[in-house]
Write an enzyme that holds these catalytic residues in place. Sequence first.
Site, PDB file in Angstrom:
ATOM      1  N   LYS A 144      73.093  62.554  21.400  1.00  0.00           N
ATOM      2  CA  LYS A 144      71.816  61.862  21.175  1.00  0.00           C
ATOM      3  C   LYS A 144      70.716  62.685  21.834  1.00  0.00           C
ATOM      4  O   LYS A 144      70.809  63.024  23.006  1.00  0.00           O
ATOM      5  CB  LYS A 144      71.854  60.452  21.776  1.00  0.00           C
ATOM      6  CG  LYS A 144      70.509  59.707  21.735  1.00  0.00           C
ATOM      7  CD  LYS A 144      70.644  58.243  22.204  1.00  0.00           C
ATOM      8  CE  LYS A 144      69.279  57.575  22.377  1.00  0.00           C
ATOM      9  NZ  LYS A 144      69.384  56.178  22.852  1.00  0.00           N
ATOM     10  N   ASP A 151      73.467  52.793  27.470  1.00  0.00           N
ATOM     11  CA  ASP A 151      73.058  54.160  27.830  1.00  0.00           C
ATOM     12  C   ASP A 151      72.986  54.232  29.349  1.00  0.00           C
ATOM     13  O   ASP A 151      72.068  53.665  29.949  1.00  0.00           O
ATOM     14  CB  ASP A 151      71.668  54.486  27.255  1.00  0.00           C
ATOM     15  CG  ASP A 151      71.703  54.739  25.752  1.00  0.00           C
ATOM     16  OD1 ASP A 151      72.683  54.309  25.091  1.00  0.00           O
ATOM     17  OD2 ASP A 151      70.747  55.349  25.228  1.00  0.00           O
ATOM     18  N   LYS A 186      73.806  62.359  25.977  1.00  0.00           N
ATOM     19  CA  LYS A 186      72.398  62.168  25.635  1.00  0.00           C
ATOM     20  C   LYS A 186      71.561  63.027  26.570  1.00  0.00           C
ATOM     21  O   LYS A 186      71.878  63.150  27.743  1.00  0.00           O
ATOM     22  CB  LYS A 186      72.081  60.666  25.777  1.00  0.00           C
ATOM     23  CG  LYS A 186      70.616  60.290  25.676  1.00  0.00           C
ATOM     24  CD  LYS A 186      70.440  58.760  25.728  1.00  0.00           C
ATOM     25  CE  LYS A 186      68.984  58.377  25.925  1.00  0.00           C
ATOM     26  NZ  LYS A 186      68.765  56.927  26.043  1.00  0.00           N
TER      27      LYS A 186
END
Lengths: 237, 220
Positions: A197, A105, A167
């Site tokens: 996400k 991430d 995300k």
Amino acid sequence: MQVAFRYFVFLILIYLKQLNDYIDHTLLKATATKEDIIELCEEAKRFKFYSVCVNSSYVSMAKEQLKNSDVKVCSVIGFPLGAMTTKAKVYEAQNALKNGADEIDMVMNIGFLKSKDFDGVRNDIEGVKQKMPNNILKVILETCYLDESEIIKASELAIQSGADFIKTSTGFGPGGARIEDVKLMLELAESSPVKVKASGGIKDTNTALEYINLGVSRIGTSSGIAIISGTPPTSHY
Amino acid sequence: MNIFKHIDYSLLKSTTTEREIIDFCHDAKDNQLNSVCVNSSYVALAKQLLNNTSVKICTVVGFPLGAMSTEAKVYEAQKAIKDGADEIDMVMNLGYLKSKNYVSVLKDITDVKLAIGTVPLKVVLEISELNKNEIIKACEICLDTNIDYIKTSSGFTKSGATLTCIKMIKKTVKNRIKIIASGGINSLETAKKYLETGAHRVDTSNLLKVEIDNLSHSYS
């Protein structure tokens, strides 16, 4: 009719994929100890979460704790500011993968985005993705700092640059996931294989289900146990 | 004493634009500050702007959590120096410290120091997250290295430097390591107090703005 159909699809999805499968069980605070990480991994195994998400200095330990389990290890990169050099992000990602991370991430370079240096943003993401063609890369937009047009631009840049997920949040900014931002990101990702996400401030079952119902594929949270068991959260992260 | 020579000027928020870095570097140059501190992705730009001035360029490593792997910290530091950084601020691995894994805390620091050679290294303790014993232990670990400065705070947590803490650090490290007070210092008055208490330098992100605001108030 359409609503009923969507609800039906939702029920099937839930049947096929349990709530725990959506959860990246997350512990990123700077003061997390070895014992905290071990506990995080134990919980992830017990509740069959999709992954644990940790800082890069804890990747090898998490990997060791999770060997012989299906729980994946996710490491954050350039976290939480996204303001480190591309080369350092690439190196941190490679190092994390070498230490056993399955997913990465990374935080987008928000300063470059705000400077309209879109090539800089693109190179940053592409640079990392190139080194990990077979691993999942999630790009954190940190939506709390972005207006609608910046969320659109950030999502487009991430999608063009090879992100597997976009995300919403680090959990370290002044705000986390918001329904309207997630809807927008889902729309932008719709015509691509890129998934969404939602993360930051998701602490209970209803909120998690709300996002899943919208279409997100993953939830980043430190309240995974509260979410799947329906009990009030104990963590503030 | 020219107080400005003891001021490090930081602009580290993630949303910082190129334009802000340009204005910020001009501010630092005009006020002859000791250094500017920027995130590593802006080091090359700051270097370009401050070439041929006495303002040094400082960057942060493993910032602000200190929780990235040692290898990644080493690489980030080396890359920043290549881009033109004159000083490195790294955040101590607080998780290792709290786990009492002192060997790894030490290695994290010595590996970075080894990699950057004579470039000054500052270690950020993040005192707001530590109790008294942990602060002393962190200082003792620093004494086992050859770092140049201990810095109190990243500026990204709930609180920054306190005078009590500066005294405590000073008592532990004596004159062997210099101290930088940082986090929440936003007036020249406060800056002076820290310098008088034993801090060698003061780091601020908003002091100039405050001072300039005061000036404009006094003229209006």
